[in-house]
Design an enzyme around this catalytic site. Sequence first.
Site, PDB file in Angstrom:
ATOM      1  N   ASP A 106      36.845  14.376  94.708  1.00 12.43           N
ATOM      2  CA  ASP A 106      36.372  13.994  96.089  1.00 12.43           C
ATOM      3  C   ASP A 106      36.618  12.712  96.179  1.00 12.43           C
ATOM      4  O   ASP A 106      35.858  12.193  97.329  1.00 12.43           O
ATOM      5  CB  ASP A 106      34.654  13.602  95.672  1.00 12.43           C
ATOM      6  CG  ASP A 106      34.096  12.485  94.341  1.00 12.43           C
ATOM      7  OD1 ASP A 106      35.223  12.906  93.280  1.00 12.43           O
ATOM      8  OD2 ASP A 106      33.311  12.135  94.598  1.00 12.43           O
ATOM      9  N   GLU A 107      37.963  12.384  96.150  1.00 14.82           N
ATOM     10  CA  GLU A 107      38.239  11.869  96.293  1.00 14.82           C
ATOM     11  C   GLU A 107      40.182  11.445  96.309  1.00 14.82           C
ATOM     12  O   GLU A 107      41.326  12.167  95.226  1.00 14.82           O
ATOM     13  CB  GLU A 107      38.306  10.066  96.049  1.00 14.82           C
ATOM     14  CG  GLU A 107      38.536   9.761  94.343  1.00 14.82           C
ATOM     15  CD  GLU A 107      37.623   8.667  93.847  1.00 14.82           C
ATOM     16  OE1 GLU A 107      37.955   7.583  95.125  1.00 14.82           O
ATOM     17  OE2 GLU A 107      37.264   8.089  92.985  1.00 14.82           O
TER      18      GLU A 107
END
Length: 358
Positions: A106-107
Amino acid sequence: MTVTHRKIIHIDMDAFYASVEQLDFPELRNKPVAVGGSEERGVISAASYEARKFGVRSAMSGKLAIKKCPELIFVKPRFDRYKEISGQIRKIFLEYTDLVEPLSLDEAFLDVTHNKKNLKSATLIAEEIRQKIVEVTGLTASAGISINKFLAKIASDYNKPNGQKTINPDEIIPFLDSLEIKRFFGVGKKTCEKMYHLGIFTGADLRMKSVEFLEEHFGNSGLHFYQLARGISNSPVVSNRLPKSIGAERTFRKNFTSIIPLKEKLNDVCEEVSIRLQKRNLSGKTITLKMKYSDFSLQTKSLTLPYYISSYDLLLDTALELLQQTRLRTSVRLIGIQVSNLNINEKKAEYIQLRFRF
């Protein structure tokens, strides 16, 4: 080209796992959701913003989370689905630059100094990327933009959720001076407590300390903190970061006080680690057994072999050997295996597996 010329973006999805669940299951929207854990056991992997209002956070036990938020809804993680969406997001990143460094599903960091669309403004690129993520996935993301990864990472957390912040070169020192030291990326809980004890509460306090003072109290990290207070970080965006270790673990439904059931659980853990290693064509020499007890204390025991291994049989043999050498302190709630000292820089011909399991 110096580090001050870089244009770095840090993209961070907003409550990613929980947001995916709310996206796929409309009945969960606008409700406090926790991914993972349970009322009885387990640890929270992610919490929706509705749950965070009650103090529910990732890495929190399910038991504590339900005390903080009695209406909390627990859902099982669906990692295949998260990986699918993460892949869609990565394709968007690659439309702008090949210099993409994922930190997790997610990043990621993006270096858009020289980008495929020849856009001069990293701020506008971040806005475009965030809009495309919404259009493609239905999810929102936050972004931080600055001259290095350290500053971009801090900035992305500043206007969450669904926002972004740019720290321009002339804003770096005033921004860092006013920042609480606990918000510095890389300053963990123990380091933060030590800094408080030394009278360091903000970036300004840290910048007032000499490099000699910081090295005296923080050893090799002293120079690192000295530079961070001045916004100096030369770490480049690396598109193919190699892992330092590969591992897996299991949290049990009930605690175990005997080695016998733990041996059975090690079968599954070692099989998963072996699959992960072989998928990446990796082997390792150092095997670490990890156990978490009912009081959440940790115990680890490692063994470094004279040869690289990746097969299930040899991993299990080594894991069982470590377990036999371990004296249980109390009941065990989690067991894990990690393989490190990987053969990343070794030739394939040098892998050796000398033992056979009968």
